[in-house]
Design a protein around this motif. Structure first.
Motif, mmCIF file in Angstrom:
data_model
loop_
_atom_site.group_PDB
_atom_site.id
_atom_site.type_symbol
_atom_site.label_atom_id
_atom_site.label_comp_id
_atom_site.label_asym_id
_atom_site.label_seq_id
_atom_site.Cartn_x
_atom_site.Cartn_y
_atom_site.Cartn_z
ATOM 1 N N MET A 309 0.830 -1.137 -0.049
ATOM 2 C CA MET A 309 -0.009 0.032 0.024
ATOM 3 C C MET A 309 0.522 1.344 -0.018
ATOM 4 S SD MET A 309 -3.248 -0.687 0.027
ATOM 5 C CE MET A 309 -3.930 0.780 0.973
ATOM 6 N N VAL A 310 2.111 1.081 -0.333
ATOM 7 C CA VAL A 310 2.873 2.516 -0.092
ATOM 8 C C VAL A 310 2.580 3.357 -1.084
ATOM 9 C CG1 VAL A 310 5.538 3.225 -0.458
ATOM 10 C CG2 VAL A 310 5.017 1.177 1.007
ATOM 11 N N LYS A 311 2.704 2.911 -2.370
ATOM 12 C CA LYS A 311 2.360 3.782 -3.444
ATOM 13 C C LYS A 311 0.956 4.121 -3.643
ATOM 14 C CE LYS A 311 6.186 2.458 -6.626
ATOM 15 N NZ LYS A 311 6.588 2.197 -8.004
ATOM 16 N N LYS A 312 0.049 3.361 -3.088
ATOM 17 C CA LYS A 312 -1.243 3.899 -3.086
ATOM 18 C C LYS A 312 -1.631 4.790 -1.931
ATOM 19 C CE LYS A 312 -3.683 -0.279 -4.983
ATOM 20 N NZ LYS A 312 -4.581 -1.520 -4.912
ATOM 21 N N THR A 313 -0.993 4.609 -0.880
ATOM 22 C CA THR A 313 -1.134 5.729 0.374
ATOM 23 C C THR A 313 -0.538 7.072 -0.303
ATOM 24 O OG1 THR A 313 -0.856 4.125 1.748
ATOM 25 C CG2 THR A 313 -0.720 6.256 2.529
ATOM 26 N N GLY A 314 0.556 6.785 -1.014
ATOM 27 C CA GLY A 314 1.137 7.893 -1.558
ATOM 28 C C GLY A 314 0.421 8.721 -2.432
ATOM 29 N N ALA A 315 -0.294 8.062 -3.341
ATOM 30 C CA ALA A 315 -1.204 8.664 -4.380
ATOM 31 C C ALA A 315 -2.416 9.408 -3.518
ATOM 32 C CB ALA A 315 -1.609 7.571 -5.365
ATOM 33 N N LEU A 316 -2.993 8.680 -2.489
ATOM 34 C CA LEU A 316 -3.874 9.137 -1.833
ATOM 35 C C LEU A 316 -3.591 10.722 -1.033
ATOM 36 C CD1 LEU A 316 -6.970 8.506 -0.995
ATOM 37 C CD2 LEU A 316 -5.958 7.454 1.222
ATOM 38 N N LEU A 317 -2.358 10.462 -0.404
ATOM 39 C CA LEU A 317 -1.711 11.592 0.234
ATOM 40 C C LEU A 317 -1.506 12.687 -0.560
ATOM 41 C CD1 LEU A 317 0.124 10.192 2.931
ATOM 42 C CD2 LEU A 317 -1.867 11.012 3.453
ATOM 43 N N SER A 318 -1.023 12.418 -1.701
ATOM 44 C CA SER A 318 -0.663 13.416 -2.852
ATOM 45 C C SER A 318 -1.931 14.299 -3.171
ATOM 46 C CB SER A 318 -0.120 12.801 -4.059
ATOM 47 O OG SER A 318 0.856 12.067 -3.878
ATOM 48 N N MET A 319 -2.969 13.838 -3.005
ATOM 49 C CA MET A 319 -4.339 14.356 -3.275
ATOM 50 C C MET A 319 -4.404 15.880 -2.453
ATOM 51 S SD MET A 319 -7.155 11.821 -3.994
ATOM 52 C CE MET A 319 -6.969 10.134 -4.832
ATOM 53 N N LEU A 320 -4.065 15.616 -1.173
ATOM 54 C CA LEU A 320 -4.178 16.566 -0.217
ATOM 55 C C LEU A 320 -3.205 17.612 -0.869
ATOM 56 C CD1 LEU A 320 -4.132 14.738 2.921
ATOM 57 C CD2 LEU A 320 -5.903 15.554 1.845
ATOM 58 N N ARG A 337 -9.972 22.570 -13.482
ATOM 59 C CA ARG A 337 -10.011 21.279 -14.309
ATOM 60 C C ARG A 337 -8.855 20.584 -13.790
ATOM 61 N NH1 ARG A 337 -6.137 20.749 -18.017
ATOM 62 N NH2 ARG A 337 -6.278 22.816 -18.349
ATOM 63 N N ALA A 338 -7.661 21.091 -13.659
ATOM 64 C CA ALA A 338 -6.403 20.300 -13.660
ATOM 65 C C ALA A 338 -6.513 19.659 -12.116
ATOM 66 C CB ALA A 338 -5.113 21.029 -13.446
ATOM 67 N N VAL A 339 -6.880 20.180 -11.175
ATOM 68 C CA VAL A 339 -6.939 19.430 -9.929
ATOM 69 C C VAL A 339 -8.173 18.227 -9.770
ATOM 70 C CG1 VAL A 339 -7.827 19.836 -7.389
ATOM 71 C CG2 VAL A 339 -6.377 21.512 -8.401
ATOM 72 N N ILE A 340 -9.192 18.587 -10.493
ATOM 73 C CA ILE A 340 -10.082 17.590 -10.365
ATOM 74 C C ILE A 340 -9.471 16.189 -11.292
ATOM 75 C CG2 ILE A 340 -12.483 16.763 -11.338
ATOM 76 C CD1 ILE A 340 -13.364 19.676 -10.796
ATOM 77 N N MET A 341 -9.080 16.525 -12.557
ATOM 78 C CA MET A 341 -8.689 15.469 -13.456
ATOM 79 C C MET A 341 -7.490 14.754 -12.868
ATOM 80 S SD MET A 341 -8.502 17.090 -17.146
ATOM 81 C CE MET A 341 -7.637 15.710 -17.610
ATOM 82 N N ILE A 342 -6.458 15.471 -12.100
ATOM 83 C CA ILE A 342 -5.358 14.583 -11.427
ATOM 84 C C ILE A 342 -5.864 13.880 -10.246
ATOM 85 C CG2 ILE A 342 -3.341 15.001 -10.004
ATOM 86 C CD1 ILE A 342 -2.563 17.097 -12.187
ATOM 87 N N ILE A 344 -8.973 12.614 -9.951
ATOM 88 C CA ILE A 344 -9.393 11.113 -10.777
ATOM 89 C C ILE A 344 -8.360 10.317 -10.944
ATOM 90 C CG2 ILE A 344 -10.907 10.495 -12.536
ATOM 91 C CD1 ILE A 344 -12.506 13.020 -12.360
ATOM 92 N N PHE A 345 -7.597 10.586 -11.571
ATOM 93 C CA PHE A 345 -6.109 9.907 -12.128
ATOM 94 C C PHE A 345 -5.653 9.015 -10.770
ATOM 95 C CE2 PHE A 345 -1.721 9.073 -12.635
ATOM 96 C CZ PHE A 345 -1.936 8.354 -13.682
ATOM 97 N N THR A 360 -12.569 11.185 -17.738
ATOM 98 C CA THR A 360 -11.915 12.124 -16.785
ATOM 99 C C THR A 360 -12.275 13.623 -17.004
ATOM 100 O OG1 THR A 360 -10.322 10.291 -16.186
ATOM 101 C CG2 THR A 360 -9.876 12.593 -15.500
ATOM 102 N N VAL A 361 -11.888 14.011 -18.418
ATOM 103 C CA VAL A 361 -12.108 15.375 -18.714
ATOM 104 C C VAL A 361 -13.420 15.801 -18.654
ATOM 105 C CG1 VAL A 361 -12.123 17.025 -20.597
ATOM 106 C CG2 VAL A 361 -10.295 15.506 -20.140
ATOM 107 N N ALA A 362 -14.395 14.817 -18.927
ATOM 108 C CA ALA A 362 -15.904 15.183 -18.781
ATOM 109 C C ALA A 362 -16.274 15.138 -17.161
ATOM 110 C CB ALA A 362 -16.804 14.259 -19.539
ATOM 111 N N ALA A 363 -15.645 14.154 -16.496
ATOM 112 C CA ALA A 363 -15.994 14.368 -15.016
ATOM 113 C C ALA A 363 -15.481 15.757 -14.370
ATOM 114 C CB ALA A 363 -15.406 13.367 -14.321
ATOM 115 N N ALA A 364 -14.339 16.113 -14.850
ATOM 116 C CA ALA A 364 -13.703 17.325 -14.380
ATOM 117 C C ALA A 364 -14.666 18.490 -14.722
ATOM 118 C CB ALA A 364 -12.669 17.738 -14.949
#
Length: 864
Positions: A309-320, A337-342, A344-345, A360-364
């Protein structure tokens, strides 16, 4: 290589069941929401009307019933999102806006007003603008009380303003005024623009008189973000160079108000104005760096290592960190737009979901519009998503060269350059129509400029600036040193920008496309490449697990069907565009009507004349006292001309060199092809008049001496001529009057028995002189009110000589009190039809044969 899931015929068949073919489900919901917002803009419906509740109830009931019965639900969510978009935007347009509760306080009466600054103030010259919320009005009378008002007001502070920051409580004693428009045909609707920001009124005061009663230094998220932004801004302010300081502030915290108009124009001409907006590049750098550092920090955590879970946790914390940077950067539409797209990614990575770019673009876009439906009409929102959509479509039809195993460095470099160039070309293609619509600008050197500047600014200056901002709070000298290095690099970047912008024909000014033309252009941009590439695809290339693949398997070749549909759309767009072009050619060069449009330029004069055969004239250009405050030529007159497909003017006439007649002409002389300039040559001690003369000389514009044209009938076209009656031939520049108003040029335009008098700002003494010189030759059908309806003009003797049927008053009531009530009563007593630009907007007078038609922009009715 990416593995392809095995083909499941039953699943694919279920996918194409009517009502279930949602290969990218967010896209139809987005288009439905947009359709509802556009409908609500023109046909508003209140949340409180029974019809609104009924529509929501029916669509929600339909959706729930369909889900319970396990029936197709394709239509229900689309209808629901359409209704939600319709309802959401309706609260920002009349009659719902402005709120009824604020109307009694917009009567011009000074009151004690207090409000809280909601966002960082914007500086423009000697003015500071801020938006106040939580408005309280202190009512007077026997029992004074405070009344809270909804929405916002915009406060403009003149002169030296005290330190204003978000959260500060400001108190003023001024009247609240409604938001005003320049009501010209097709012009920018500033009132609606402010309504979308929930701002219904304006006020202004001197910086010496405003009172900051409290300043909230609490620990709310917004106050913390504001304090961080201001601290970074103060650190960047230590940079000596003004331009690099302004650009670095825009790149790091999204503060663009300090960028000069000249530098903005250079970025626009070079085709790299997008670099000034915080978007995917900046947010992607933050996400990448934060993900990398967090992953390293968590790599020794045994709990996470055991569970992979190291990289997944890193991705989750990166959102903050991404969200925090977005807030510090100001959360503009491109940043959102950029914040939402990233996010979602990153979420797709955390939850092991497939990442679909288009969805993803449509969701943003959907996320932004759900929260803020008025963002649909924001320029940044439109440009941002137009660029991304063009890139996605272009890469789908013509992807960049794929990477091969053991690829040589030279080939890899060429592939990167080719891919980057292709992406830049796609972004330019996708945004050029919108840039022409909003900014009348197109560039031919954008690809070259992006190749040079995106790596320098995006991959070096931005990371360096962001790292320095972080270091600034840890070790201040290190942060300042980093910004000084960024300053050096930015100076080199700005040098490149200016050199590219100065290349002749590297960019050009365009006329303004209409909405219909934009639709045709984008339809052709989408359909023509699609037809070209569809023709090359074989039936077997349709992915079998998609709806298209199933139709291809069971119903023949759907590509032929799609191609016919797309070809029909392209043909219709081409035909409509050709008809539209023919209309404009006829209107511009083969029209037999003479049209005089008295533009609404606020307090000032500007009249544009279209003469049969395509010739044009502009008499005065309006203007404010300082073009740095508001350039009427750039913001009002030029856009009107471009909307009417006009890039050249045969004659420009300056009645006299006062700012409300002169200043708007400066931009026109710089950006239009001018045949000749006619003026009295009377001197004026002002920097703008000197610039007026310098521009004429530098551009080689014909500027004949005044005696050469005085009282000569200047033939303009068949049946149209211009005659100048005043000043007298003997009144040379050396003998110019002390009062420039009394040196105003008085001209009369005649066409097929109908005449127009343009008397400038002549006052009573000059009116008497004009009557003595011209007498009954002054008689005209339509007259522009002398000196904006001032009580120093429009003497009975002058009115007797002119004896007009129609008078147009170009003025706006301000500290000068124009037009005078006495003069207006005088006009009415004489039976003139009176139109005022303040209440009627621009007034268009059309002469066809012997008929005269007066068309005001606003249907307020004439004064008679």
């Amino acid at each position: 290589m990416t593995s392809v899931a095995p083909y499941d015929q039953k699943a694919a068949a279920a996918a194409i069941t009517p009502g279930r073919c949602y290969h990218r489900p967010v896209i139809p919901l987005l288009f439905s929401l947009i359709a509802g917002i556009l409908t609500g803009r023109h046909i508003p419906i209140s949340w409180l009307t029974p019809a609104a509740f009924l529509l929501v109830f029916i669509s929600m009931g339909w959706l729930v019933f369909s889900m319970i019965k396990k029936r197709p639900v394709a239509c229900a969510p689309i209808i629901l999102f359409f209704i939600l978009g319709w309802l959401a935007i309706s609260s920002f347009v009349p009659p719902a806006f402005p709120p009824e509760s604020v109307l009694p306080f917009m009567d011009g009466t000074p009151r004690k007003i207090s409000g809280t600054v909601v966002q960082p103030p914007v500086q423009a010259g000697f003015r500071t603008r801020c938006v106040l919320t939580d408005i309280e009005v202190h009512t007077g009378g026997d029992s004074p009380q405070r009344k809270a008002l909804p929405g916002n007001i915009q406060l403009t502070v003149y002169g030296d303003a005290p330190d204003i920051s978000p959260g500060a409580r400001i108190t003023i004693f001024r009247p609240i005024r409604p938001v005003r428009n320049f009501a010209n045909p097709g012009g920018f609707d500033y009132r609606r623009y402010m309504a979308y920001r929930n701002t219904w009124g304006t006020a202004w005061d001197s910086g010496k008189r405003i009172e900051i009663t409290t300043a909230e230094n609490g620990k709310s998220i917004l106050s913390v973000v504001s304090n961080v932004r201001m601290a970074i801004d103060r650190g960047i302010a230590t940079i000596n160079d003004e331009d690099t300081r302004a650009v670095l502030s825009a790149l790091i915290i999204g503060k663009k108000d300090r960028i000069s108009q000249e530098l903005r124009a250079s970025f626009n001409r070079a085709g790299v104005s997008h670099l000034l907006a915080i978007s995917g590049l900046h947010v992607g750098i933050v996400a990448t760096v934060s993900f990398f550092l967090i992953s390293i920090a968590l790599s020794r955590n045994t709990f996470l290592l055991k569970r992979a879970m190291v990289k997944k946790t890193g991705a989750l914390l990166s959102m903050l960190f991404v969200l925090a940077y977005g807030m510090i950067a100001g959360m503009s539409p491109s940043t959102q737009r950029a914040v939402i797209m990233i996010c979602i990614f990153l979420a797709a990575y955390v939850f092991d979901r497939q990442y679909n770019r288009a969805n993803t673009v449509a969701a943003a876009a959907l996320g932004i519009l759900v929260v803020s439906p008025q963002s649909l009409f924001d320029i940044s929102f439109q440009l941002s998503f137009a660029a991304v959509a063009a890139i996605l479509m272009g890469l789908y039809w013509l992807p960049v060269f794929p990477e091969t195993v053991d690829e040589p460095f030279r080939k890899r470099l060429l592939r990167v350059i080719a891919g980057f160039s292709w992406v830049s070309i796609l972004a330019i293609i996708g945004t050029t129509p919108l840039l022409a619509y909003y900014f009348n600008q197109a560039t031919l050197l954008g690809v070259i400029a992006n190749l040079l500047l995106v790596p320098l600014i995006g991959f070096i200056v931005v990371p360096l600036g962001l790292t320095s901002a972080l270091l600034y709070f840890v070790f201040k000298p290190a942060g300042l040193f980093g910004w000084s290095m960024a300053d050096t690099l930015l100076q080199a970047a700005l040098f490149i920008v200016n050199r590219i912008a100065d290349i002749p024909y590297g960019s050009f000014i365009t006329v303004t496309p209409s909405i219909l033309e934009l639709v045709c252009i984008y339809t052709l941009l989408i359909s023509v490449p699609t037809l070209f590439f569809i023709r090359k695809k074989k039936k077997s290339e349709a992915p079998p697990h998609t709806c298209a693949g199933m139709h291809a398997k069971n119903e023949g070749n759907p590509i032929l069907h799609y191609r016919r549909t797309i070809a029909a759309a392209a043909a219709i767009a081409a035909i409509v565009f050709a008809v539209d072009a023919a209309y404009w050619v006829h209107r511009r060069f083969f029209n037999t009507e003479l049209t005089v449009t008295y533009l609404d330029v606020g307090q000032g004069n500007a009249a544009f004349i279209e003469i049969p055969g395509g010739k044009t004239m502009l008499i005065d250009g309006g203007g404010f006292g300082d073009n740095a405050t508001f350039d009427v030529g750039a913001m009002v007159v030029a856009p009107y001309l471009w909307r009417n497909k006009i890039k050249s003017i045969d004659a420009v006439i300056l009645s006299h060199p006062h700012s409300d007649h002169l200043n708007g002409l400066l931009y026109i002389l710089d950006n239009f092809r001018i045949g000749k300039v006619i003026s009295t040559h009377f001197p004026a001690d002002s920097a703008n008049y000197r610039r007026f003369l310098e521009t004429i000389q530098n551009r080689g514009i014909d500027h004949p001496d005044f005696p050469d044209i005085h009282e000569e009938s200047i033939a303009i076209a068949d049946g149209a001529d211009l005659r100048i009656f005043y000043p007298a031939r003997s009144q040379t520049p050396e003998r110019a009057p002390a009062n420039l108003n009394n040196g105003s040029l008085v001209a009369k335009l005649s066409f097929n028995g109908t005449s127009f008098l343009f008397p400038g700002d002549v006052e009573s003494t000059s009116e008497a002189a004009v009557v003595a010189l011209a007498g009954q030759r002054l008689h005209s059908t339509v007259m522009l009110s002398p000196h904006h309806g001032s009580n120093t003009s429009s003497t009975p003797a002058f009115l007797d000589a002119v004896d007009p049927e129609v008078i147009v008053v170009s003025a706006r009531r301000d500290r000068f009190g124009f037009p005078s009530d006495d003069v207006m009563e005088r006009y009415i007593r004489r039976g003139y039809d009176v139109y005022q630009t303040e209440t009627h907007g621009a007034v268009k007078v059309i002469v066809k044969d012997d008929r005269v038609e007066v068309i005001p922009t606003l249907k307020a009715g004439k004064t008679d």
